[in-house]
Every structure is written in C-alpha cells, then in structure tokens.
Design an enzyme around this catalytic site. Structure first.
Site, PDB file in Angstrom:
ATOM      1  N   ALA A 134       0.804  -1.133  -0.451  1.00 27.16           N
ATOM      2  CA  ALA A 134       0.330   0.663   0.023  1.00 27.16           C
ATOM      3  C   ALA A 134       0.405   1.476  -0.157  1.00 27.16           C
ATOM      4  O   ALA A 134       2.067   1.392   0.449  1.00 27.16           O
ATOM      5  CB  ALA A 134      -0.892   0.027   1.335  1.00 27.16           C
ATOM      6  N   GLY A 150      -0.378  -5.642   1.203  1.00 29.00           N
ATOM      7  CA  GLY A 150      -1.213  -5.403  -0.017  1.00 29.00           C
ATOM      8  C   GLY A 150      -1.462  -5.149  -1.105  1.00 29.00           C
ATOM      9  O   GLY A 150      -2.432  -6.156  -1.604  1.00 29.00           O
ATOM     10  N   GLU A 166      -1.878  -9.127  -0.333  1.00 26.91           N
ATOM     11  CA  GLU A 166      -3.229  -9.294  -0.111  1.00 26.91           C
ATOM     12  C   GLU A 166      -4.386  -9.635  -1.810  1.00 26.91           C
ATOM     13  O   GLU A 166      -4.921  -9.569  -2.385  1.00 26.91           O
ATOM     14  CB  GLU A 166      -3.973  -8.752   0.507  1.00 26.91           C
ATOM     15  CG  GLU A 166      -3.271  -8.582   2.119  1.00 26.91           C
ATOM     16  CD  GLU A 166      -3.662  -7.665   3.145  1.00 26.91           C
ATOM     17  OE1 GLU A 166      -4.126  -8.499   3.878  1.00 26.91           O
ATOM     18  OE2 GLU A 166      -2.885  -6.198   2.717  1.00 26.91           O
ATOM     19  N   GLU A 206       3.347  -5.607   7.505  1.00 26.27           N
ATOM     20  CA  GLU A 206       2.861  -4.808   8.148  1.00 26.27           C
ATOM     21  C   GLU A 206       3.356  -4.625   9.906  1.00 26.27           C
ATOM     22  O   GLU A 206       3.030  -3.971  10.263  1.00 26.27           O
ATOM     23  CB  GLU A 206       1.120  -5.112   7.953  1.00 26.27           C
ATOM     24  CG  GLU A 206       1.283  -4.713   6.458  1.00 26.27           C
ATOM     25  CD  GLU A 206       0.647  -5.907   5.419  1.00 26.27           C
ATOM     26  OE1 GLU A 206       0.516  -5.205   4.946  1.00 26.27           O
ATOM     27  OE2 GLU A 206       1.145  -6.802   5.773  1.00 26.27           O
TER      28      GLU A 206
END
Length: 260
Positions: free
Chosen positions: A68, A111, A114, A134
C-alpha cells in the site's frame, strides 16, 4: 488486442482474456486508492461482459506491487480506514466471479500480496518475493493477509508472515503452496496469459461455478459447502454448455462453449 490507460492501470483485451497491469514503476507499483478502485471497476465490468472469460492481474516483469501507499495509509484514522475506498475496492475484488490469474514478479508485499492472494491462481516469476511486512510498521494486514495464506499454505507460513514479517521467495512459495507455478521473470506475462487462455477455453458457466464452489469453504462449514457444490452442479446440468460438453465428448470433437 485493445488497450487503454488510466490511474496507473493499463487495460488490455486479448481474445477472451482481460489483462490488468499495474503501472506505477517509480513507486514499485505501490497501491493507492485510484489503482484499487480502477481494478475493482474493471473486474466488476468483466463480470458483466460475457466475452471475457478470464482475467490476468500483473505488474509486469519487475514488480507486482510493493504494498500500500504508506503516505495514504498514514493519513487514516480508525473511522476513515473502515470507510475507505481501499477497503471497498478489496471487497469488490474478492467478490469477482470470473477466474483471475495473478502474474507476480519482484516485490509482492503487504497489500500487493493480499491482492495476489485474492486471485484464483498465482504464477510467480523466479524473482518474486512475497510477504506481509505490516508488523514492522506497528500494524497488521487489513485486506486478508492474516487469513488468505491459510487456505493456500496452512497456518505455519501464515503465522510467520503476520507475526515476524518474514519474506518468501518464489521457489519457497511454490513449495508451500502459495504460488502455483514458477517461471522466468521475462515470461511472467506470457505464462499468466497462457494460463488464463486455458481457463477461458473451458465452459464459462462451469468456470464461474467452480470458482464459487472453491470459495465457499472460506465462508461455510464443510457440510454447507458440499451442499453448495451440489446445487451449483445441478444448475449447470440445465445449460447448453453442459449438453455441448457431453455431446462433444461422445462425438470425439472439441466442444464449442457459448456461456449459455
């Protein structure tokens, strides 16, 4: 092949396959709300387009996505994160009915990882690196990273990814079941497209039903998932594609599927 560009996502069509390429190389394809919303919108449109039978999501031969956009993430409060376009986009991607192949090269982190895990098949380049770092930022994965590894690898690798932020290379990813195939980095798009074309050659209603059946175990107990599988199978038996598939087999000829 047709193509268009917007919000750092290149969109191409080749035969019955939609190719979505994240194109933000200066940021190692870091995901921002614009990219995620465009991906979600294109996948939603693909679900409604009978001419599209499979999708490839890739970042090309260098990086899938390094995660992200940290600047965007840092600006969230608890309330704004829960209502953010990013969360809505990931939820939309997870609901996509068409089969999706992730073509993963280079960094596939946070992200980005994911996003790959939300796809149905993961083709990894030999330079791919998977991970959920993270924990090193004082947070945890928020779009499936603590859950989606388990369905592919079991709990061990998932726990190490979430609690320690360990990275996994392509060959380890293949060994533990995170990736389905490893190919040279320069062939990642070609190999992913070949896999998507193979899926697209199958009966499209059956492909969607198979995806729905495979996904049901994540939200249902085994008894309910088996019942859902039976229901999906029964529904297919009334389709023209099912009649064509059995007739082609008996007549020893290639089937011609039309999604009806």
């Amino acid at each position: 092949m047709s193509a268009s560009d917007d919000a750092s996502v290149r969109v191409e069509r080749t035969d019955a396959v939609l190719i979505l390429t994240i194109d933000r190389p200066a940021a190692r394809n870091a995901l921002n709300p614009g990219i995620l919303e465009r991906l979600a919108a294109e996948l939603a449109a693909a679900d409604q387009d009978p001419a599209i039978r499979a999708v490839v999501v890739t970042g090309g031969p260098k990086n899938f996505s390094a995660g992200a956009d940290i600047d965007v993430l840092a600006g969230h409060s608890p309330a704004s994160y829960m209502a953010s376009p990013t969360r809505r986009a990931f939820e939309s991607i997870a609901r996509t009915e068409k089969p999706i192949v992730a073509g993963v090269a280079g960094f596939c982190l946070g992200g980005g990882c994911e996003l790959a895990l939300a796809c149905d098949l993961i083709i990894a380049a030999d330079n791919a690196v998977f991970g959920q770092p993270e924990i090193n930022l004082g947070i945890i994965p928020g779009a499936g990273g603590t859950q989606l590894w388990r369905s592919r690898t079991g709990s061990g690798p998932q726990i190490e990814a979430a609690l320690l932020g360990h990275f996994v290379d392509a060959w380890t990813a293949r060994r533990i079941g995170l990736a389905d195939e490893v190919v040279p980095a320069e062939r990642i798009v070609e190999a992913s497209l070949a896999k998507a074309r193979a899926i697209a050659a199958k009966a499209p209603l059956a492909s969607r039903a198979a995806k729905a059946a495979l996904g049901s175990i994540a939200t249902m107990n085994l008894h309910a998932a088996l019942a859902h599988e039976v229901s999906l199978m029964a529904g297919l038996l009334g389709t023209e594609d099912a009649k064509e598939g059995t007739a082609a087999f008996l007549e020893k000829r290639p089937p011609q599927y039309h999604g009806r």
